[in-house]
Scaffold this active site. Structure first.
Site, mmCIF file in Angstrom:
data_model
loop_
_atom_site.group_PDB
_atom_site.id
_atom_site.type_symbol
_atom_site.label_atom_id
_atom_site.label_comp_id
_atom_site.label_asym_id
_atom_site.label_seq_id
_atom_site.Cartn_x
_atom_site.Cartn_y
_atom_site.Cartn_z
ATOM 1 N N LYS A 145 0.763 -1.042 0.104
ATOM 2 C CA LYS A 145 -0.176 0.020 -0.103
ATOM 3 C C LYS A 145 0.669 1.256 -0.155
ATOM 4 C CE LYS A 145 -4.068 -2.062 2.278
ATOM 5 N NZ LYS A 145 -3.481 -3.323 2.948
ATOM 6 N N LEU A 146 1.794 1.543 -1.097
ATOM 7 C CA LEU A 146 2.590 2.675 -1.117
ATOM 8 C C LEU A 146 1.870 4.056 -1.367
ATOM 9 C CD1 LEU A 146 5.167 0.847 -3.452
ATOM 10 C CD2 LEU A 146 5.397 0.881 -0.917
ATOM 11 N N HIS A 147 2.283 4.934 -0.502
ATOM 12 C CA HIS A 147 1.855 6.207 -0.513
ATOM 13 C C HIS A 147 3.106 7.335 -0.099
ATOM 14 C CE1 HIS A 147 -2.031 8.805 0.481
ATOM 15 N NE2 HIS A 147 -0.866 9.661 -0.331
ATOM 16 N N ILE A 188 5.889 10.631 -1.784
ATOM 17 C CA ILE A 188 6.073 11.432 -2.872
ATOM 18 C C ILE A 188 6.469 10.477 -4.373
ATOM 19 C CG2 ILE A 188 6.712 13.278 -1.599
ATOM 20 C CD1 ILE A 188 9.645 12.551 -2.350
ATOM 21 N N ASN A 196 8.527 10.408 -6.679
ATOM 22 C CA ASN A 196 9.922 9.949 -6.912
ATOM 23 C C ASN A 196 10.269 8.656 -6.105
ATOM 24 O OD1 ASN A 196 12.547 10.206 -8.065
ATOM 25 N ND2 ASN A 196 13.246 10.739 -6.104
ATOM 26 N N THR A 224 -11.822 -1.318 2.954
ATOM 27 C CA THR A 224 -12.985 -1.736 2.929
ATOM 28 C C THR A 224 -13.315 -2.030 4.480
ATOM 29 O OG1 THR A 224 -11.693 -3.875 2.656
ATOM 30 C CG2 THR A 224 -13.508 -3.429 1.219
ATOM 31 N N GLN A 246 -13.891 -5.686 9.246
ATOM 32 C CA GLN A 246 -14.369 -5.237 7.756
ATOM 33 C C GLN A 246 -15.989 -4.848 7.944
ATOM 34 O OE1 GLN A 246 -12.718 -5.322 5.466
ATOM 35 N NE2 GLN A 246 -10.914 -7.034 5.880
ATOM 36 N N GLY A 268 -8.411 -13.379 4.063
ATOM 37 C CA GLY A 268 -7.426 -13.759 5.267
ATOM 38 C C GLY A 268 -7.973 -14.475 6.328
HETATM 39 O O1 C5P Z 1 -8.853 -11.126 7.318
HETATM 40 P P1 C5P Z 1 -9.293 -10.463 6.362
HETATM 41 O O2 C5P Z 1 -10.045 -11.587 5.221
HETATM 42 O O3 C5P Z 1 -10.088 -9.308 6.794
HETATM 43 O O4 C5P Z 1 -8.128 -10.042 5.504
HETATM 44 C C1 C5P Z 1 -8.398 -8.704 4.530
HETATM 45 C C2 C5P Z 1 -6.976 -8.482 3.798
HETATM 46 O O5 C5P Z 1 -7.265 -7.711 2.958
HETATM 47 C C3 C5P Z 1 -5.876 -7.885 4.936
HETATM 48 O O6 C5P Z 1 -4.721 -8.425 4.803
HETATM 49 C C4 C5P Z 1 -6.190 -6.333 4.562
HETATM 50 O O7 C5P Z 1 -4.783 -5.613 4.830
HETATM 51 C C5 C5P Z 1 -6.369 -6.402 3.255
HETATM 52 N N1 C5P Z 1 -7.104 -5.148 2.926
HETATM 53 C C6 C5P Z 1 -8.578 -4.765 3.100
HETATM 54 N N2 C5P Z 1 -8.963 -3.791 2.683
HETATM 55 C C7 C5P Z 1 -8.453 -3.100 1.724
HETATM 56 C C8 C5P Z 1 -7.235 -3.390 1.130
HETATM 57 C C9 C5P Z 1 -6.655 -4.418 1.694
HETATM 58 O O8 C5P Z 1 -8.793 -5.326 4.175
HETATM 59 N N3 C5P Z 1 -9.175 -2.271 1.262
#
Ligand code: C5P
Length: 224
Positions: free
Chosen positions: A61-63, A65, A67, A115, A181, A203
């Site tokens: 999840k890079l963010h 500048i 360069n 999410t 979530q 996950g």
């Molecule tokens: O354990 P779970 O199913 O909630 O894992 C979701 C994975 O998705 C996590 O590794 C989290 O970093 C990633 N993620 C997220 N929402 C985002 C981007 C990535 O939950 N928008």
């Protein structure tokens, strides 16, 4: 059916992550290595996943500048083992464009609205969720990156903007426990919505407990 699950290996040990990967690799599209595991295993760890023979999605999840993001993407591209890498679309067009210039064979995925984040106002965003997602997805399209990370609830909205973007969807939950979530969709419903450029990122529902049993149950749920 096409394999469309990337397993988020949110483990605090490389051995545990490799062990789980070996058990389920035939059932998945690939593994997602996030900041926690990457902090532990680094680039040497990535080689171990490559040896197991799975596709690697590095979720940094890079963010930063433009360069700095460009140079980081170039460094990761030079490892020759990462297929997907995340950048934040809120880093804006110049940053995304710079990242894309350095991507080589890596496919960049732009994080839209997390999410787990339902309260955009809390970080000063006045747009509605829908308008904010559109704005961020359009930045990804304009910069020419491969895909976006978004809730499965937003797949049709994103498809109205692009038929080509890959869409990776976290927040997949079939049971009652949503954990952190907020915008969840079950795997069964995801499977109805998803086209061949959509992937589920799952996950804890897989890695907590027995990964083989868990993933079989999740895949079975889409066949009912
Ligand atoms: O354990 P779970 O199913 O909630 O894992 C979701 C994975 O998705 C996590 O590794 C989290 O970093 C990633 N993620 C997220 N929402 C985002 C981007 C990535 O939950 N928008």
């Amino acid at each position: 059916m096409k394999k469309n699950i990337f397993v988020a290996l949110d483990f605090n040990s490389l051995d545990k992550a490799i062990d789980a990967t070996k058990k389920i690799k035939d059932k998945i599209a690939g593994v997602k290595i996030g900041t926690e595991l990457y902090a532990i295993c680094g680039t040497e760890g990535l080689k171990k996943f490559k040896e197991v023979g799975v596709e690697i999605f590095l979720d940094l999840k890079l963010h930063d500048i433009p360069n700095q993001v460009k140079k980081t993407v170039a460094a990761i591209a030079s490892l020759n083992n990462v297929k997907y890498l995340t950048v934040h679309t809120s880093g804006n067009y110049e940053m995304l464009k710079a990242a894309q210039q350095a991507a080589g064979s890596i496919e960049l995925l732009g994080v839209t609205v997390l999410t787990s984040q339902s309260n955009l106002e809390g970080v000063g965003v006045k747009n509605s969720m829908e308008n904010q997602i559109k704005l961020l997805v359009n930045l990804a399209i304009k910069a020419g990156i491969s895909g976006v990370i978004a809730s499965a609830q937003d797949v049709s909205l994103i498809r109205s903007l692009s038929k080509e973007l890959k869409i990776f969807c976290p927040g997949i939950r079939s049971g009652e426990d949503k954990q952190d979530q907020k915008r969840v969709v079950s795997y069964a419903d995801f499977s109805k919505i998803a086209d061949d450029k959509c992937f589920a990122v799952i996950g804890r529902p897989i890695i907590e407990g027995d990964p083989i049993k868990n993933i079989k149950k999740i895949i079975e749920s889409s066949k009912k």
